[in-house]
Scaffold this motif. Structure first.
Motif, PDB file in Angstrom:
ATOM      1  N   ASP A 250       0.828  -1.218   0.000  1.00 23.65           N
ATOM      2  CA  ASP A 250       0.000   0.000   0.000  1.00 23.65           C
ATOM      3  C   ASP A 250       0.859   1.264   0.000  1.00 23.65           C
ATOM      4  N   ALA A 251       2.087   1.165   0.528  1.00 20.01           N
ATOM      5  CA  ALA A 251       2.979   2.322   0.589  1.00 20.01           C
ATOM      6  C   ALA A 251       3.787   2.495  -0.696  1.00 20.01           C
ATOM      7  N   GLY A 252       3.566   1.623  -1.667  1.00 16.52           N
ATOM      8  CA  GLY A 252       4.285   1.725  -2.935  1.00 16.52           C
ATOM      9  C   GLY A 252       5.644   1.051  -2.937  1.00 16.52           C
ATOM     10  N   THR A 253       5.896   0.231  -1.913  1.00 18.12           N
ATOM     11  CA  THR A 253       7.171  -0.498  -1.824  1.00 18.12           C
ATOM     12  C   THR A 253       6.913  -1.991  -1.658  1.00 18.12           C
ATOM     13  N   PRO A 254       6.282  -2.628  -2.638  1.00 16.94           N
ATOM     14  CA  PRO A 254       5.960  -4.053  -2.506  1.00 16.94           C
ATOM     15  C   PRO A 254       7.217  -4.898  -2.354  1.00 16.94           C
ATOM     16  N   VAL A 255       7.122  -5.948  -1.557  1.00 13.19           N
ATOM     17  CA  VAL A 255       8.268  -6.821  -1.305  1.00 13.19           C
ATOM     18  C   VAL A 255       8.327  -7.913  -2.362  1.00 13.19           C
ATOM     19  N   VAL A 256       9.461  -8.017  -3.011  1.00  9.53           N
ATOM     20  CA  VAL A 256       9.678  -9.038  -4.040  1.00  9.53           C
ATOM     21  C   VAL A 256      10.423 -10.212  -3.430  1.00  9.53           C
ATOM     22  N   ASP A 257       9.976 -11.412  -3.739  1.00 10.87           N
ATOM     23  CA  ASP A 257      10.582 -12.612  -3.165  1.00 10.87           C
ATOM     24  C   ASP A 257      11.795 -13.066  -3.972  1.00 10.87           C
ATOM     25  N   SER A 258      12.399 -14.161  -3.557  1.00  6.59           N
ATOM     26  CA  SER A 258      13.614 -14.666  -4.193  1.00  6.59           C
ATOM     27  C   SER A 258      13.383 -15.081  -5.644  1.00  6.59           C
ATOM     28  N   ASP A 259      12.153 -15.407  -6.008  1.00  2.57           N
ATOM     29  CA  ASP A 259      11.848 -15.815  -7.383  1.00  2.57           C
ATOM     30  C   ASP A 259      11.505 -14.641  -8.281  1.00  2.57           C
ATOM     31  N   GLY A 260      11.596 -13.411  -7.750  1.00  3.91           N
ATOM     32  CA  GLY A 260      11.299 -12.234  -8.554  1.00  3.91           C
ATOM     33  C   GLY A 260       9.831 -11.842  -8.569  1.00  3.91           C
ATOM     34  N   LYS A 261       8.991 -12.595  -7.884  1.00  2.66           N
ATOM     35  CA  LYS A 261       7.565 -12.291  -7.835  1.00  2.66           C
ATOM     36  C   LYS A 261       7.234 -11.611  -6.495  1.00  2.66           C
ATOM     37  N   TYR A 262       6.063 -10.931  -6.468  1.00  5.57           N
ATOM     38  CA  TYR A 262       5.645 -10.302  -5.226  1.00  5.57           C
ATOM     39  C   TYR A 262       5.440 -11.379  -4.159  1.00  5.57           C
ATOM     40  N   MET A 263       5.888 -11.109  -2.971  1.00  4.00           N
ATOM     41  CA  MET A 263       5.888 -12.108  -1.910  1.00  4.00           C
ATOM     42  C   MET A 263       4.473 -12.426  -1.453  1.00  4.00           C
ATOM     43  N   GLN A 264       4.153 -13.709  -1.375  1.00  2.77           N
ATOM     44  CA  GLN A 264       2.874 -14.189  -0.899  1.00  2.77           C
ATOM     45  C   GLN A 264       3.084 -15.310   0.106  1.00  2.77           C
ATOM     46  N   LEU A 265       2.125 -15.443   1.005  1.00  6.12           N
ATOM     47  CA  LEU A 265       2.100 -16.549   1.942  1.00  6.12           C
ATOM     48  C   LEU A 265       1.091 -17.572   1.435  1.00  6.12           C
ATOM     49  N   ASP A 266       0.532 -18.373   2.319  1.00  6.56           N
ATOM     50  CA  ASP A 266      -0.546 -19.270   1.931  1.00  6.56           C
ATOM     51  C   ASP A 266      -1.746 -18.430   1.465  1.00  6.56           C
ATOM     52  N   PRO A 267      -2.563 -18.928   0.512  1.00  5.24           N
ATOM     53  CA  PRO A 267      -3.709 -18.147   0.013  1.00  5.24           C
ATOM     54  C   PRO A 267      -4.625 -17.612   1.110  1.00  5.24           C
ATOM     55  N   LYS A 268      -4.693 -18.266   2.261  1.00  2.00           N
ATOM     56  CA  LYS A 268      -5.537 -17.765   3.352  1.00  2.00           C
ATOM     57  C   LYS A 268      -5.021 -16.433   3.894  1.00  2.00           C
ATOM     58  N   TYR A 269      -3.763 -16.120   3.599  1.00  4.91           N
ATOM     59  CA  TYR A 269      -3.150 -14.888   4.082  1.00  4.91           C
ATOM     60  C   TYR A 269      -2.617 -14.080   2.886  1.00  4.91           C
ATOM     61  N   ALA A 270      -3.430 -14.031   1.828  1.00  8.53           N
ATOM     62  CA  ALA A 270      -3.012 -13.398   0.579  1.00  8.53           C
ATOM     63  C   ALA A 270      -2.824 -11.886   0.738  1.00  8.53           C
ATOM     64  N   VAL A 271      -1.843 -11.363   0.026  1.00  2.22           N
ATOM     65  CA  VAL A 271      -1.585  -9.925  -0.035  1.00  2.22           C
ATOM     66  C   VAL A 271      -2.136  -9.384  -1.353  1.00  2.22           C
ATOM     67  N   ASP A 272      -2.815  -8.240  -1.315  1.00  2.00           N
ATOM     68  CA  ASP A 272      -3.427  -7.653  -2.505  1.00  2.00           C
ATOM     69  C   ASP A 272      -2.403  -6.804  -3.251  1.00  2.00           C
ATOM     70  N   TYR A 273      -1.965  -7.300  -4.406  1.00  2.00           N
ATOM     71  CA  TYR A 273      -1.037  -6.564  -5.240  1.00  2.00           C
ATOM     72  C   TYR A 273      -1.719  -6.071  -6.519  1.00  2.00           C
ATOM     73  N   SER A 274      -3.036  -5.936  -6.525  1.00  2.00           N
ATOM     74  CA  SER A 274      -3.780  -5.609  -7.728  1.00  2.00           C
ATOM     75  C   SER A 274      -3.357  -4.275  -8.332  1.00  2.00           C
ATOM     76  N   GLN A 275      -2.921  -3.348  -7.529  1.00  2.00           N
ATOM     77  CA  GLN A 275      -2.518  -2.037  -8.063  1.00  2.00           C
ATOM     78  C   GLN A 275      -1.251  -2.118  -8.909  1.00  2.00           C
ATOM     79  N   TYR A 276      -0.542  -3.237  -8.846  1.00  2.00           N
ATOM     80  CA  TYR A 276       0.675  -3.399  -9.621  1.00  2.00           C
ATOM     81  C   TYR A 276       0.476  -4.286 -10.839  1.00  2.00           C
ATOM     82  N   GLU A 277      -0.725  -4.744 -11.034  1.00  2.00           N
ATOM     83  CA  GLU A 277      -0.979  -5.678 -12.152  1.00  2.00           C
ATOM     84  C   GLU A 277      -1.558  -4.926 -13.341  1.00  2.00           C
TER      85      GLU A 277
END
Length: 277
Positions: A250-277
Motif C-alpha cells: 500500500d505504501a508503494g514499496t511491494p516486497v519481491v521474493d527470491s523468485d522475482g515475484k511479489y511475496m505471498q504466503l498461503d492463500p488464506k493470508y493473501a496480499v493484494d497486489y492488484s494495483q501493480y498488475e
C-alpha cells in the motif's frame, strides 16, 4: 698401545673442534615489520591458533541487523615508538568478489599504528544484501611495504607452540567471506508445509524472521515445550507477516521474493497486489 693413544688424541681433537663456538646469523634490522594475525585461543591452555581469514553469516543474527563491523587485526614486530605510524593496505582485486559500496565500505587511507602501540584494527563495514542468500562474497586485503613497515612474513605457522605442526598462513593478506544462505528448517518442511507461510524461499524466510523476531535458534527448537514457534501460533505469525507485506504494498514499496515475484504466503493470508498488475 701406541696406536690406541694416537686414535684417542685424534678423536678428542675432533670432539673439541665440533664444540667450538660458531657465529650464528640472526635477524637484525632497524626496520619494523607488519603482518595480519587473528588470534583464537584454545580454552584451558596457552596454545594459540592463528588464522588469516574470517567467515561470517548474517543467518546467525536477527533479521533486523542490516550491517556488521568486522575487524582485521594487524600486528608489528620491532620497537614500539612514541609517534603514529601509518601502514599501507589495499584491496586485492583478484581475490575479491565483494563490491565496494554494495557489500562493504572501508577507509584504507587512515589506517595506522598509534603511538606507543604494536597493533591496530582495520574495520570493515559489511552490508546485508539480498544476493548473500544465494551466494557468498569475499573481500581480500593485502599489506604492502611503506616507509614505516616491511612485510617480512608472507607466511608463518598457525600455532604459537614450537612442537605443534600447524599449517602455514599468510602474514601479508587477510580475507573476509560473507553470506546469508539458509536451508529449509525441518519444522517448516515437516509440520508447517504450506498451510501458513506458503512455499519456502530464502528472502521470505528472512522477512518472517524480521517481522516475528525469530532467530535460527527459534527454528531449531520449534515445536518443543516452551518454544517460540509452535503450530498453534503459526496463524498469528502468518497474520503479522501478511499485515506487514500489505502495508509495504500500500505504501508503494511491494516486497519481491527470491523468485522475482511479489511475496505471498498461503492463500488464506493473501496480499493484494492488484494495483501493480
Amino acid at each position: 698401545m701406541k696406536w690406541k693413544y694416537i686414535l684417542f688424541i685424534l678423536g678428542l681433537s675432533a670432539i673439541l673442534g665440533a664444540c667450538e663456538k660458531k657465529d650464528i646469523s640472526v635477524f637484525s634490522t632497524n626496520d619494523a615489520g607488519i603482518y595480519f594475525q587473528l588470534i583464537k585461543g584454545y580454552y584451558g591452555t596457552t596454545t594459540e591458533i592463528y588464522t588469516d581469514s574470517l567467515d561470517y553469516s548474517f543467518a546467525s543474527v536477527p533479521a533486523s541487523m542490516k550491517d556488521v563491523m568486522l575487524p582485521a587485526t594487524v600486528r608489528t614486530m620491532g620497537k614500539v615508538v612514541d609517534y603514529d605510524r601509518p601502514f599501507r593496505v589495499v584491496v586485492d582485486k583478484e581475490g575479491t568478489t565483494a563490491i565496494e559500496g554494495v557489500h562493504y565500505e572501508i577507509n584504507v587511507d587512515t589506517v595506522g599504528i598509534p603511538a606507543g602501540e604494536s597493533m591496530a584494527k582495520i574495520n570493515v563495514r559489511f552490508f546485508r544484501t539480498d544476493d548473500l542468500m544465494e551466494k557468498s562474497v569475499r573481500l581480500a586485503l593485502r599489506l604492502e611495504d611503506n616507509e614505516y613497515f616491511k612485510c617480512y612474513f608472507p607466511e608463518y605457522k598457525s600455532m604459537n607452540t614450537y612442537s605443534s605442526t600447524g599449517v602455514l598462513i599468510h602474514g601479508d593478506s587477510f580475507s573476509f567471506t560473507l553470506s546469508e544462505m539458509y536451508t529449509i528448517p525441518w519444522y517448516w518442511s515437516v509440520i508447517i508445509k504450506t498451510d501458513y507461510f506458503g512455499t519456502w524461499m530464502p528472502k521470505k524466510f528472512m522477512i518472517i524472521n524480521m517481522v516475528c523476531g525469530f532467530t535460527l535458534a527459534d527454528w531449531n527448537s520449534a515445536g518443543a515445550t516452551g518454544a517460540k514457534i509452535i503450530f498453534g501460533r503459526c496463524g498469528f505469525y502468518a497474520t503479522m507477516v501478511q499485515k506487514y507485506l500489505q502495508e509495504q504494498a500500500d505504501a508503494g514499496t511491494p516486497v519481491v521474493d527470491s523468485d522475482g515475484k511479489y511475496m505471498q504466503l498461503d492463500p488464506k493470508y493473501a496480499v493484494d497486489y492488484s494495483q501493480y498488475e
